[in-house]
Design an enzyme around this catalytic site. Structure first.
Site, PDB file in Angstrom:
ATOM      1  N   PRO A  33       0.825  -1.215   0.000  1.00  0.00           N
ATOM      2  CA  PRO A  33       0.000   0.000   0.000  1.00  0.00           C
ATOM      3  C   PRO A  33       0.859   1.264   0.000  1.00  0.00           C
ATOM      4  O   PRO A  33       1.998   1.242   0.484  1.00  0.00           O
ATOM      5  CB  PRO A  33      -0.794  -0.087   1.305  1.00  0.00           C
ATOM      6  CG  PRO A  33      -0.237  -1.214   2.087  1.00  0.00           C
ATOM      7  CD  PRO A  33       0.717  -2.000   1.238  1.00  0.00           C
ATOM      8  N   ASP A  34       0.320   2.360  -0.563  1.00  0.00           N
ATOM      9  CA  ASP A  34       1.044   3.632  -0.479  1.00  0.00           C
ATOM     10  C   ASP A  34       0.728   4.281   0.874  1.00  0.00           C
ATOM     11  O   ASP A  34       0.177   3.643   1.777  1.00  0.00           O
ATOM     12  CB  ASP A  34       0.758   4.529  -1.692  1.00  0.00           C
ATOM     13  CG  ASP A  34      -0.682   5.015  -1.757  1.00  0.00           C
ATOM     14  OD1 ASP A  34      -1.425   4.833  -0.773  1.00  0.00           O
ATOM     15  OD2 ASP A  34      -1.078   5.585  -2.790  1.00  0.00           O
ATOM     16  N   PHE A  35       1.087   5.559   1.020  1.00  0.00           N
ATOM     17  CA  PHE A  35       0.920   6.210   2.321  1.00  0.00           C
ATOM     18  C   PHE A  35      -0.369   7.014   2.415  1.00  0.00           C
ATOM     19  O   PHE A  35      -1.097   6.916   3.381  1.00  0.00           O
ATOM     20  CB  PHE A  35       2.120   7.150   2.597  1.00  0.00           C
ATOM     21  CG  PHE A  35       3.408   6.400   2.726  1.00  0.00           C
ATOM     22  CD1 PHE A  35       3.780   5.852   3.937  1.00  0.00           C
ATOM     23  CD2 PHE A  35       4.228   6.199   1.629  1.00  0.00           C
ATOM     24  CE1 PHE A  35       4.947   5.127   4.069  1.00  0.00           C
ATOM     25  CE2 PHE A  35       5.398   5.485   1.739  1.00  0.00           C
ATOM     26  CZ  PHE A  35       5.769   4.946   2.952  1.00  0.00           C
ATOM     27  N   ARG A  36      -0.621   7.853   1.378  1.00  0.00           N
ATOM     28  CA  ARG A  36      -1.633   8.902   1.528  1.00  0.00           C
ATOM     29  C   ARG A  36      -2.948   8.633   0.810  1.00  0.00           C
ATOM     30  O   ARG A  36      -3.838   9.462   0.869  1.00  0.00           O
ATOM     31  CB  ARG A  36      -1.039  10.252   1.089  1.00  0.00           C
ATOM     32  CG  ARG A  36       0.070  10.682   2.008  1.00  0.00           C
ATOM     33  CD  ARG A  36       0.765  11.974   1.642  1.00  0.00           C
ATOM     34  NE  ARG A  36       1.813  12.235   2.628  1.00  0.00           N
ATOM     35  CZ  ARG A  36       3.016  11.653   2.623  1.00  0.00           C
ATOM     36  NH1 ARG A  36       3.333  10.805   1.656  1.00  0.00           N
ATOM     37  NH2 ARG A  36       3.902  11.911   3.563  1.00  0.00           N
ATOM     38  N   ASN A  64      11.154   4.789  -2.202  1.00  0.00           N
ATOM     39  CA  ASN A  64      10.673   3.513  -1.663  1.00  0.00           C
ATOM     40  C   ASN A  64      11.805   2.754  -0.978  1.00  0.00           C
ATOM     41  O   ASN A  64      12.965   2.874  -1.362  1.00  0.00           O
ATOM     42  CB  ASN A  64      10.058   2.660  -2.780  1.00  0.00           C
ATOM     43  CG  ASN A  64       8.876   3.363  -3.416  1.00  0.00           C
ATOM     44  OD1 ASN A  64       8.329   4.289  -2.809  1.00  0.00           O
ATOM     45  ND2 ASN A  64       8.493   2.965  -4.607  1.00  0.00           N
ATOM     46  N   ASP A  78      11.586  -0.651  -0.495  1.00  0.00           N
ATOM     47  CA  ASP A  78      11.303  -2.080  -0.704  1.00  0.00           C
ATOM     48  C   ASP A  78      12.305  -2.815  -1.587  1.00  0.00           C
ATOM     49  O   ASP A  78      12.225  -4.040  -1.732  1.00  0.00           O
ATOM     50  CB  ASP A  78       9.877  -2.248  -1.260  1.00  0.00           C
ATOM     51  CG  ASP A  78       9.627  -1.392  -2.506  1.00  0.00           C
ATOM     52  OD1 ASP A  78      10.559  -1.191  -3.311  1.00  0.00           O
ATOM     53  OD2 ASP A  78       8.482  -0.927  -2.680  1.00  0.00           O
ATOM     54  N   HIS A  93      15.453   7.213   0.889  1.00  0.00           N
ATOM     55  CA  HIS A  93      14.827   7.019   2.210  1.00  0.00           C
ATOM     56  C   HIS A  93      15.292   5.715   2.866  1.00  0.00           C
ATOM     57  O   HIS A  93      14.637   5.226   3.787  1.00  0.00           O
ATOM     58  CB  HIS A  93      13.297   7.043   2.097  1.00  0.00           C
ATOM     59  CG  HIS A  93      12.746   8.418   1.822  1.00  0.00           C
ATOM     60  ND1 HIS A  93      11.451   8.646   1.423  1.00  0.00           N
ATOM     61  CD2 HIS A  93      13.327   9.644   1.872  1.00  0.00           C
ATOM     62  CE1 HIS A  93      11.257   9.959   1.248  1.00  0.00           C
ATOM     63  NE2 HIS A  93      12.381  10.576   1.504  1.00  0.00           N
TER      64      HIS A  93
HETATM   65  P1  OAD Z   1       2.165   8.838  -1.322  1.00  0.00           P
HETATM   66  O1  OAD Z   1       1.305   7.792  -0.697  1.00  0.00           O
HETATM   67  O2  OAD Z   1       2.182  10.179  -0.694  1.00  0.00           O
HETATM   68  O3  OAD Z   1       1.771   9.044  -2.852  1.00  0.00           O
HETATM   69  C1  OAD Z   1       1.582   7.955  -3.714  1.00  0.00           C
HETATM   70  C2  OAD Z   1       0.859   8.459  -4.944  1.00  0.00           C
HETATM   71  O4  OAD Z   1       0.780   7.368  -5.870  1.00  0.00           O
HETATM   72  C3  OAD Z   1      -0.562   8.924  -4.669  1.00  0.00           C
HETATM   73  O5  OAD Z   1      -0.757  10.232  -5.199  1.00  0.00           O
HETATM   74  C4  OAD Z   1      -1.441   7.892  -5.384  1.00  0.00           C
HETATM   75  O6  OAD Z   1      -2.616   8.461  -5.941  1.00  0.00           O
HETATM   76  C5  OAD Z   1      -0.508   7.399  -6.470  1.00  0.00           C
HETATM   77  N1  OAD Z   1      -0.804   6.034  -6.917  1.00  0.00           N
HETATM   78  C6  OAD Z   1      -1.048   4.949  -6.147  1.00  0.00           C
HETATM   79  N2  OAD Z   1      -1.246   3.858  -6.912  1.00  0.00           N
HETATM   80  C7  OAD Z   1      -1.133   4.260  -8.213  1.00  0.00           C
HETATM   81  C8  OAD Z   1      -1.231   3.611  -9.471  1.00  0.00           C
HETATM   82  N3  OAD Z   1      -1.477   2.287  -9.565  1.00  0.00           N
HETATM   83  N4  OAD Z   1      -1.069   4.343 -10.608  1.00  0.00           N
HETATM   84  C9  OAD Z   1      -0.814   5.690 -10.531  1.00  0.00           C
HETATM   85  N5  OAD Z   1      -0.692   6.359  -9.372  1.00  0.00           N
HETATM   86  C10 OAD Z   1      -0.856   5.660  -8.216  1.00  0.00           C
HETATM   87  O7  OAD Z   1       3.643   8.205  -1.409  1.00  0.00           O
HETATM   88  P2  OAD Z   1       5.026   8.964  -1.685  1.00  0.00           P
HETATM   89  O8  OAD Z   1       4.864  10.160  -2.524  1.00  0.00           O
HETATM   90  O9  OAD Z   1       5.994   7.916  -2.094  1.00  0.00           O
HETATM   91  O10 OAD Z   1       8.617   8.773   3.577  1.00  0.00           O
HETATM   92  O11 OAD Z   1       5.394   9.417  -0.221  1.00  0.00           O
HETATM   93  C11 OAD Z   1       6.613  10.048   0.002  1.00  0.00           C
HETATM   94  C12 OAD Z   1       7.163   9.699   1.349  1.00  0.00           C
HETATM   95  O12 OAD Z   1       6.156   9.940   2.344  1.00  0.00           O
HETATM   96  C13 OAD Z   1       7.496   8.239   1.556  1.00  0.00           C
HETATM   97  O13 OAD Z   1       8.767   7.880   1.047  1.00  0.00           O
HETATM   98  C14 OAD Z   1       7.459   8.100   3.035  1.00  0.00           C
HETATM   99  C15 OAD Z   1       6.190   8.879   3.319  1.00  0.00           C
HETATM  100  O14 OAD Z   1       6.105   9.454   4.544  1.00  0.00           O
HETATM  101  C16 OAD Z   1       9.180   8.338   4.694  1.00  0.00           C
HETATM  102  O15 OAD Z   1       8.765   7.372   5.301  1.00  0.00           O
HETATM  103  C17 OAD Z   1      10.365   9.129   5.124  1.00  0.00           C
END
Ligand code: OAD
Length: 244
Positions: free
Chosen positions: A29-32, A97, A99, A114
């Site tokens: 899963p992503d974060f936001r 990432n 991973d 990171h």
């Molecule tokens: P976010 O969760 O903030 O953003 C991920 C983005 O990917 C979101 O805008 C989603 O809409 C998009 N997304 C997800 N699945 C997708 C798909 N299949 N196709 C297209 N877009 C998709 O994650 P990051 O930007 O990586 O840091 O977050 C940055 C940092 O915040 C992370 O490295 C982590 C976190 O806090 C630390 O832990 C220091």
């Protein structure tokens, strides 16, 4: 898309910055997003003060949120970027990432700004654990993330409140400043200093392309913004790559 592929072909120094969205098709899963890690575990799960205050809260999260990353497999987005590098089109991938999936897909030039969930360090005796197989993974779980000396082991990832790995970020900044085409994929671009990298690229005259479902604060600076699924985007690039 055709115009973007033309741009890929004619650019001299192409760099990608990836975020959590690229690993979503691998089951991480992503974060936001609404069903991302922060909705389930709270925004402060990666805050360093919170880790020291309540390590077991972090370790409970780690069992579900970090350990599975160690056995995840790369998807078409990672493979597409590795192929672009092999074809001499992409200079390197800067990733937020932790991973390791870009390397698993075959990317060689990767800046992990990171850190990485593969490396864990004991906070007491400084012993370093590199988690490469099921046995080492099992050791972490069975000892509840305690070293053989009894100290807590912490993943070598950047928590909020900690410095980024200096060498990796310096490499990333150099690539960004050298690029003439900078592509961001699957990142909300709200976390600094990672989100500063596209700005370094723009300042040095690069074109910016953003591939992300949903808005980012840098969309207005992008030559192209693809608000589409990364799997669909990557399949299209791979189809076109055959004609390069
Ligand atoms: P976010 O969760 O903030 O953003 C991920 C983005 O990917 C979101 O805008 C989603 O809409 C998009 N997304 C997800 N699945 C997708 C798909 N299949 N196709 C297209 N877009 C998709 O994650 P990051 O930007 O990586 O840091 O977050 C940055 C940092 O915040 C992370 O490295 C982590 C976190 O806090 C630390 O832990 C220091």
């Amino acid at each position: 898309m055709e115009k973007f592929c033309e741009m890929l072909k004619t650019s001299k120094f192409v760099v990608a910055l990836t975020g959590a969205g690229v690993s979503v098709p691998s089951g991480i899963p992503d974060f936001r997003s609404p069903n991302g890690l922060y909705a389930k575990y709270g925004q402060d799960i990666f805050e360093i003060d919170e880790f020291y205050k309540n390590p077991d809260r972090f370790y409970n999260f780690a069992k579900e949120g970090l350990i599975p990353m160690l056995s995840a497999q790369p998807n078409v987005v990672h493979h597409m970027l590795a192929k672009l590098e092999k074809a001499g089109i992409l200079k390197g991938v800067i990733t937020q990432n932790i991973d390791g999936l870009h390397q698993k897909a075959g990317s060689k030039n990767v800046a992990e700004i990171h850190g990485s969930v593969r490396i864990w360090n004991c906070l007491k005796c400084t012993k370093r654990y590199e988690i490469l197989d099921d046995g080492q993974r099992e050791f972490l779980l069975s000892t509840n993330f305690r070293c053989s000396c009894g100290g807590l082991v912490k993943p070598n990832i950047t928590f909020f409140g900690e410095m980024l790995p200096v060498d990796e970020f310096a490499k990333a900044q150099k690539w960004a400043e050298s690029s003439d085409l900078f592509i961001t994929l699957g990142s909300s671009l709200v976390v600094y200093p990672a989100a500063q990298l596209p700005i370094y690229a723009l300042r040095n005259g690069a074109k910016l392309v953003i591939v992300n479902k949903g808005e980012t604060p840098l969309d207005r600076y992008a030559t192209f913004k693809f608000d589409i699924d990364l799997t669909e985007f990557s399949n299209k690039i791979l189809e076109t790559l055959n004609t390069f």
